[in-house]
Design an enzyme around this catalytic site. Structure first.
Site, PDB file in Angstrom:
ATOM      1  CB  THR A 151     -65.739  13.004  10.222  1.00  0.00           C
ATOM      2  OG1 THR A 151     -65.743  14.327   9.658  1.00  0.00           O
ATOM      3  CG2 THR A 151     -67.127  12.679  10.728  1.00  0.00           C
ATOM      4  CB  ALA A 198     -63.843  19.033   1.019  1.00  0.00           C
ATOM      5  CE  LYS A 199     -63.982  17.140   8.355  1.00  0.00           C
ATOM      6  NZ  LYS A 199     -65.014  16.553   9.124  1.00  0.00           N
ATOM      7  NE  ARG A 200     -65.471  15.329  -1.366  1.00  0.00           N
ATOM      8  CZ  ARG A 200     -66.328  16.105  -0.726  1.00  0.00           C
ATOM      9  NH1 ARG A 200     -66.518  15.946   0.556  1.00  0.00           N
ATOM     10  NH2 ARG A 200     -67.012  17.029  -1.371  1.00  0.00           N
ATOM     11  NE  ARG A 249     -54.516  12.754   1.171  1.00  0.00           N
ATOM     12  CZ  ARG A 249     -54.758  12.160   0.008  1.00  0.00           C
ATOM     13  NH1 ARG A 249     -54.760  12.851  -1.098  1.00  0.00           N
ATOM     14  NH2 ARG A 249     -54.969  10.875  -0.057  1.00  0.00           N
TER      15      ARG A 249
END
Ligand code: GLU
Length: 284
Positions: free
Chosen positions: A14, A254-256, A258
């Site tokens: 994702t 976390a990816k969100r 960055r």
């Protein structure tokens, strides 16, 4: 314990891998290599709305750049719907599944009306609306093509097993399972014959995984996975849930948010050895 171990890294494509993923992958890879065991790579891409082929390709490339190698072909979950469907059929044949027609909004509305609805690891517990539908109503709604998910009837599933369940956590020992904390979990989503819980448990069994290495955020899920293993006659792997990497302020990467991706670090001129060390050092 088997003579050697088989462990795995099972990311969902994702987004790009960040340092937290590198840490998890390295832990699993080292555990396998130090024991002369097997390290598998699996792409958990069942959610077509969130997963993208370019992220899948980037994961393979970034892991190889990092210096990891894996045994056998990469398993791609979206290529195996028939296998997940067969596992669902086996549970359905024992009367352990029921169709759920509720939309997310309907569930949230009902939960809000109930005042203080209990929460499980995946969010508010399903209030059981569709469990109470009559067989006739179920058939009628399916006949007109109303989309439905499949939920595990937790009370029926617990009644079908005879003794308490435990899972083996490396370094901790036996942990007593409490699968009921999930309520009636979704095992097949409306748009696909599977869900994270079903597919991950299926694949770990199919691929002969003896040690599940993953972040501690997924430790609660193991309580449910152990129940599925018993219901479906699959073996019990051991579990190594590791702490999650955190940034300087203590927030988990976390990816969100960055978190620095492996790709960005590489483009900034970091070597794979440096990134391996960063992933190790970032850990408290
Ligand atoms: N695919 C899951 C994720 O990326 C991990 C599954 C697992 O390791 O059990 O969060």
């Amino acid at each position: 314990m088997p003579a050697t171990i088989t462990t795995r890294f099972a990311p969902s494509p994702t987004g790009l891998l960040h340092l937290g993923h590198a840490y998890s992958a390295l832990r699993a890879w080292r555990a396998a290599r130090e024991a002369g065991g097997r390290f598998l790579l699996r792409l958990e891409d069942i959610d077509a709305t969130r997963c993208r082929p370019e992220f899948a390709a980037a994961i393979l490339e970034d892991l190889a750049w990092l210096g990891l190698d894996w045994d056998g072909p990469v398993r791609v979950q979206s290529e195996h719907w028939g296998e997940y469907r067969r596992a669902l059929d086996r549970l359905a044949a024992r009367g352990l599944l029921y169709p759920c027609f509720c939309t997310r909004a309907e569930i949230l509305r009902e939960v809000a009306q109930a005042g203080q609805a209990p929460h499980g690891p995946d969010g508010p517990l399903y209030p059981g609306t569709c469990r109470r539908l009559s067989p006739r109503e179920r058939e009628a709604r399916q006949a007109v093509g109303e989309p439905f998910a499949l939920r595990l009837d937790m009370a029926a599933a617990l009644a079908a097993i005879s003794s308490p369940l435990f899972f083996e956590e490396v370094g901790e020992g036996r942990i007593r399972c409490d699968p009921a904390q999930f309520g009636d979990p979704v095992l097949a989503r409306k748009e696909m014959p599977g869900s994270y819980h079903l597919c991950v448990t299926h694949d770990d069994a199919l691929q002969g995984v003896t040690l599940v290495t993953r972040g501690e955020d997924l430790k609660p899920a193991t309580h449910l996975h152990r129940l599925l293993q018993v219901l479906l006659g699959w073996p019990a792997p051991a579990y190594a849930h590791h702490p999650l990497l955190r940034d300087a302020s203590g927030r988990r990467l976390a990816k969100r948010d960055r978190a620095p991706t492996l790709r960005a670090l590489r483009e900034a001129g970091r070597s794979s050895e440096e990134v391996q060390a960063l992933a190790g050092e970032a850990h408290p």
